[in-house]
Design a protein around this motif. Sequence first.
Motif, short mmCIF file in Angstrom:
data_model
loop_
_atom_site.label_atom_id
_atom_site.label_comp_id
_atom_site.label_asym_id
_atom_site.label_seq_id
_atom_site.Cartn_x
_atom_site.Cartn_y
_atom_site.Cartn_z
N ALA A 1 45.62 4.69 18.37
CA ALA A 1 44.58 4.23 17.46
C ALA A 1 45.17 3.37 16.34
O ALA A 1 44.60 2.34 15.96
CB ALA A 1 43.83 5.43 16.87
N LYS A 2 46.32 3.79 15.80
CA LYS A 2 46.97 3.01 14.74
C LYS A 2 47.41 1.64 15.26
O LYS A 2 47.28 0.62 14.57
CB LYS A 2 48.16 3.78 14.18
CG LYS A 2 47.79 4.96 13.30
CD LYS A 2 49.02 5.66 12.74
CE LYS A 2 48.64 6.88 11.90
NZ LYS A 2 47.95 6.51 10.65
N ALA A 3 47.92 1.61 16.50
CA ALA A 3 48.36 0.35 17.09
C ALA A 3 47.17 -0.58 17.31
O ALA A 3 47.26 -1.80 17.09
CB ALA A 3 49.08 0.61 18.40
N TYR A 4 46.04 -0.03 17.75
CA TYR A 4 44.84 -0.84 17.95
C TYR A 4 44.40 -1.48 16.64
O TYR A 4 44.11 -2.68 16.57
CB TYR A 4 43.71 0.01 18.52
CG TYR A 4 42.47 -0.78 18.88
CD1 TYR A 4 42.24 -1.21 20.18
CD2 TYR A 4 41.53 -1.11 17.91
CE1 TYR A 4 41.12 -1.94 20.51
CE2 TYR A 4 40.40 -1.85 18.22
CZ TYR A 4 40.20 -2.27 19.51
OH TYR A 4 39.09 -3.00 19.82
N ALA A 5 44.35 -0.67 15.57
CA ALA A 5 43.92 -1.17 14.26
C ALA A 5 44.86 -2.25 13.75
O ALA A 5 44.43 -3.20 13.08
CB ALA A 5 43.83 -0.02 13.26
N ALA A 6 46.14 -2.11 14.07
CA ALA A 6 47.13 -3.09 13.59
C ALA A 6 47.17 -4.34 14.45
O ALA A 6 47.70 -5.36 14.02
CB ALA A 6 48.51 -2.44 13.57
N GLY A 7 46.58 -4.29 15.66
CA GLY A 7 46.79 -5.37 16.60
C GLY A 7 45.65 -6.31 16.86
O GLY A 7 45.82 -7.31 17.56
N TYR A 8 44.46 -6.06 16.31
CA TYR A 8 43.33 -6.93 16.69
C TYR A 8 43.09 -8.08 15.73
O TYR A 8 42.14 -8.86 15.89
CB TYR A 8 42.04 -6.11 16.88
CG TYR A 8 41.39 -5.58 15.63
CD1 TYR A 8 40.50 -6.36 14.90
CD2 TYR A 8 41.62 -4.28 15.20
CE1 TYR A 8 39.88 -5.88 13.76
CE2 TYR A 8 41.01 -3.78 14.07
CZ TYR A 8 40.14 -4.58 13.36
OH TYR A 8 39.55 -4.09 12.23
N GLY A 9 43.93 -8.24 14.71
CA GLY A 9 43.86 -9.44 13.89
C GLY A 9 43.31 -9.28 12.49
O GLY A 9 43.28 -10.25 11.73
N ASP A 10 42.88 -8.08 12.14
CA ASP A 10 42.36 -7.83 10.79
C ASP A 10 43.52 -7.32 9.92
O ASP A 10 44.01 -6.21 10.12
CB ASP A 10 41.25 -6.78 10.87
CG ASP A 10 40.63 -6.46 9.50
OD1 ASP A 10 41.15 -6.95 8.48
OD2 ASP A 10 39.63 -5.73 9.48
N PRO A 11 43.99 -8.13 8.97
CA PRO A 11 45.17 -7.71 8.18
C PRO A 11 44.91 -6.49 7.30
O PRO A 11 45.85 -5.85 6.84
CB PRO A 11 45.47 -8.95 7.31
CG PRO A 11 44.16 -9.67 7.23
CD PRO A 11 43.49 -9.44 8.55
N TYR A 12 43.64 -6.16 7.07
CA TYR A 12 43.32 -5.03 6.21
C TYR A 12 42.89 -3.79 7.00
O TYR A 12 42.55 -2.76 6.42
CB TYR A 12 42.20 -5.41 5.24
CG TYR A 12 42.54 -6.59 4.38
CD1 TYR A 12 43.59 -6.55 3.46
CD2 TYR A 12 41.81 -7.79 4.47
CE1 TYR A 12 43.90 -7.63 2.67
CE2 TYR A 12 42.11 -8.88 3.68
CZ TYR A 12 43.15 -8.80 2.78
OH TYR A 12 43.46 -9.88 1.99
N ALA A 13 42.89 -3.89 8.32
CA ALA A 13 42.44 -2.78 9.15
C ALA A 13 43.46 -1.65 9.12
O ALA A 13 44.67 -1.88 8.96
CB ALA A 13 42.21 -3.23 10.58
N ALA A 14 42.98 -0.43 9.31
CA ALA A 14 43.88 0.72 9.38
C ALA A 14 43.15 1.88 10.04
O ALA A 14 41.92 1.98 9.98
CB ALA A 14 44.35 1.12 7.98
#
Length: 442
Positions: free
Chosen positions: A75-88
Amino acid sequence: MNKKISLGVTLTLILVAMAVTVSATVMVSMRYFSGIVNDVTEQQALYGVLSDVDKVVRENYSGTIKEEELQDALAKAYAAGYGDPYAAYYTAEEYKVVAQLLQGSYTGFGLEVIARDGVVIVTEVYANSAAAVAGIQKQDVITAIDEKPVTAANIADVNAKLRTASKLLVSISRGEIAHSYSIAQSTIVVENVVNSMLKDGVTGYIRLRSLSENAFDQVRSAVSALKEEGATRFLLDLRDNTGGSIEAAQSILGYLLPRGTYARLNVGEDQEPVILSSHAASQMIENVVVLVNENTAAEAELIAGALREAGGMKLVGVTTNGHADLQSYFTLASSGAAVRVTVGTLELIKGGSWEGKGLAPDTVVTLTGDRHFSLRSEGDDDQIQAALALLGSTPTPETTTTATGTDTTGTDTTGTGTTGTGTQTTGTGSTTAATTTTTTRK
């Protein structure tokens, strides 16, 4: 002379209108279906890759897979990988901490610390916290934690201890005095606001440190108290304020600004922007200068920019962080975890978005030396002194300043996923807007 339309012509017109309507409906439906197909195809491709990796690992890995840790890592990798710099992605335990901060409290020791000049310095001690009750003071130098020496080089270890430990033995030096304090974590109400009268006896100083739910009430109380002490002009210090709740920011702006529109939130190409307005009858305080620095971000930048553009207030300091994209937290009903996602971009009515560029101050003043501004006296803070000089050259207005823009009625933040109440509700798709605060609160 009236002309009669034949029945055949009438039927023809009706059929043409029906054909146009059906054609438009089909086009919209096809576009919608196309989007669904693309989404399904992309999801299948993603799941296919994950399935292949998972199959290889499970068939060949000789160790034991820790399923919960694996899910969190994915889940953390998905949030970090889809292009949203502020996602977590936040685990359930991590999200509890975030939710507490947004609501205006947290569990910790009541300290804020920074690394300066080779040492770790206490910059804030929260009232009624374990640190305050024990006797730790602002500007104390932490020399050891649990009898292990502390320096600026291992500030990361200090932060980890302050964040995770339940009890600590903190050793400090205060000038020639050395002392050790045993402290335990407790629940602390966040002090968003620090206020005082400056030496001139007419300037009220308000430092707004963060924007949790209770920030508005604390700002209102500070303004009232300073007015009672005789304040006729104000310094609003937003330095190191990295944002928080969009609703808290709106409440504060609605209190400080007169009636009018001050910003909008763009939530998507196919959606109307959400209009942000003040509905106050008059401006609560005038003769205001706002202090900003490179860590002033997100909702704090909204406050600074709106006060300048709609309230005629000046900014002093250095260019702000440049974070105009707005995030919301979506809780996962299955686990209590949460995902932070960018849901729109804030724009000032005239100045537009400040994403990636920040807000340039009207008067640029850079602090010299390494000492944090919170450790400086009024006379030793060049940014405060520049703000006071600017206030001294500003005549008291005879009439109330009117905000620019068109007023709107109803709720200020109508729109899906953008209300940003700061209250974390349970269930899939619950939303709040906030940003992660970078100040170390432990």
